[in-house]
Design a protein around this motif. Structure first.
Motif, PDB file in Angstrom:
ATOM      1  N   HIS A 128       0.834  -1.200   0.000  1.00  0.00           N
ATOM      2  CA  HIS A 128       0.000   0.000   0.000  1.00  0.00           C
ATOM      3  C   HIS A 128       0.873   1.258   0.000  1.00  0.00           C
ATOM      4  O   HIS A 128       0.555   2.241  -0.687  1.00  0.00           O
ATOM      5  CB  HIS A 128      -0.908   0.001   1.236  1.00  0.00           C
ATOM      6  CG  HIS A 128      -1.769   1.218   1.346  1.00  0.00           C
ATOM      7  ND1 HIS A 128      -2.792   1.487   0.462  1.00  0.00           N
ATOM      8  CD2 HIS A 128      -1.757   2.253   2.235  1.00  0.00           C
ATOM      9  CE1 HIS A 128      -3.379   2.634   0.798  1.00  0.00           C
ATOM     10  NE2 HIS A 128      -2.764   3.108   1.865  1.00  0.00           N
ATOM     11  N   ARG A 129       1.945   1.206   0.743  1.00  0.00           N
ATOM     12  CA  ARG A 129       2.868   2.347   0.790  1.00  0.00           C
ATOM     13  C   ARG A 129       3.443   2.624  -0.603  1.00  0.00           C
ATOM     14  O   ARG A 129       3.614   3.776  -1.003  1.00  0.00           O
ATOM     15  CB  ARG A 129       3.989   2.040   1.781  1.00  0.00           C
ATOM     16  CG  ARG A 129       5.041   3.122   1.941  1.00  0.00           C
ATOM     17  CD  ARG A 129       4.568   4.298   2.758  1.00  0.00           C
ATOM     18  NE  ARG A 129       5.651   5.246   2.967  1.00  0.00           N
ATOM     19  CZ  ARG A 129       6.139   5.585   4.158  1.00  0.00           C
ATOM     20  NH1 ARG A 129       5.602   5.080   5.251  1.00  0.00           N
ATOM     21  NH2 ARG A 129       7.134   6.438   4.263  1.00  0.00           N
ATOM     22  N   MET A 130       3.709   1.563  -1.363  1.00  0.00           N
ATOM     23  CA  MET A 130       4.245   1.744  -2.707  1.00  0.00           C
ATOM     24  C   MET A 130       3.202   2.293  -3.664  1.00  0.00           C
ATOM     25  O   MET A 130       3.531   3.033  -4.595  1.00  0.00           O
ATOM     26  CB  MET A 130       4.807   0.412  -3.225  1.00  0.00           C
ATOM     27  CG  MET A 130       6.049  -0.065  -2.486  1.00  0.00           C
ATOM     28  SD  MET A 130       7.357   1.200  -2.394  1.00  0.00           S
ATOM     29  CE  MET A 130       7.772   1.406  -4.122  1.00  0.00           C
ATOM     30  N   VAL A 131       1.937   1.944  -3.458  1.00  0.00           N
ATOM     31  CA  VAL A 131       0.867   2.532  -4.273  1.00  0.00           C
ATOM     32  C   VAL A 131       0.834   4.046  -4.067  1.00  0.00           C
ATOM     33  O   VAL A 131       0.726   4.816  -5.021  1.00  0.00           O
ATOM     34  CB  VAL A 131      -0.497   1.913  -3.908  1.00  0.00           C
ATOM     35  CG1 VAL A 131      -1.632   2.694  -4.589  1.00  0.00           C
ATOM     36  CG2 VAL A 131      -0.545   0.454  -4.338  1.00  0.00           C
ATOM     37  N   ILE A 132       0.946   4.470  -2.809  1.00  0.00           N
ATOM     38  CA  ILE A 132       0.972   5.895  -2.493  1.00  0.00           C
ATOM     39  C   ILE A 132       2.189   6.560  -3.136  1.00  0.00           C
ATOM     40  O   ILE A 132       2.119   7.678  -3.659  1.00  0.00           O
ATOM     41  CB  ILE A 132       0.986   6.106  -0.971  1.00  0.00           C
ATOM     42  CG1 ILE A 132      -0.325   5.587  -0.360  1.00  0.00           C
ATOM     43  CG2 ILE A 132       1.187   7.582  -0.621  1.00  0.00           C
ATOM     44  CD1 ILE A 132      -0.349   5.623   1.148  1.00  0.00           C
TER      45      ILE A 132
END
Length: 212
Positions: A128-132
């Motif tokens: 999820h952090r990488m999506v952001i």
């Protein structure tokens, strides 16, 4: 004074690297969710507060070095040569990174970089952090293009295509690294693929956004 500032900067980089290395090793061994910030701090021989000061969050310790490159595409466009299109500028920057075996595009001989990719694949909070991170990269590029063209909608469309093309190449580098292909072979094929991938985007975007 300059020498002192240089020494401080070097010590900060070394401390950050030590924290990152300790975190990657511990999380790879036991799983991201089963390692505390306090344990990372102890392994890196720093305080818990130092970890937070450097990275902000536990997720940031793992992916922080990658997130430093969120603005690379926007910088390529802002600093492009006179008359150079956004596609050409990003292709040129990417090929330079391929030539330098830049870890930020998935080209690294460091085993820990491979561990980071595995951790991201296995850990929902990191994914999820990488999506952001990717959304941030698109926004920065959108801003750079819209400031120049005064058309935020087309700027966002172009940014999404350009970042999508770049991410596809990086994903392929990670995939082949996980398969155990050699770094030299991956880099060689990536350079060839970059010409095709950015060429495809260029056919759709033509010379957008025009002369610098």
């Amino acid at each position: 004074m300059t020498e002192e500032l240089g020494l401080r900067a070097r010590k900060k980089r070394q401390t950050a690297a030590r924290i990152w290395q300790a975190a990657v090793d511990l999380c790879s061994e036991r799983g991201f969710d089963h390692v505390s910030v306090a344990e990372i701090a102890e392994a890196a021989e720093v305080s818990k507060m130092t970890v937070f000061n450097y990275f902000g969050t536990k997720e940031g310790v793992i992916v922080g070095p990658l997130e430093e490159h969120a603005g690379d595409p926007a910088r390529a466009v802002r600093e492009r040569l006179p008359g150079e299109s956004a596609v050409a500028a990003m292709r040129r920057q990417f090929l330079e990174q391929v030539g330098a075996l830049d870890p930020s595009i998935g080209l690294s001989g460091d085993p820990r970089s491979l561990k980071v990719r595995q951790l991201i694949n296995e850990t929902p909070t990191l994914a999820h952090r990488m999506v952001i991170f990717h959304m941030r990269s698109v926004q920065l590029l959108t801003d750079a293009l819209s400031e120049e063209t005064d058309d935020a909608l087309l700027a966002r469309v172009a940014a999404a295509q350009l970042i999508g093309a770049r991410n596809a190449l990086i994903t392929e580098n990670h995939r082949r690294t996980l398969l155990g292909d050699t770094l030299d072979d991956i880099a060689k094929d990536c350079a060839e693929s970059a010409e095709r991938v950015f060429g495809q985007v260029e056919n759709g975007l033509q010379g957008y956004p025009g002369n610098a």
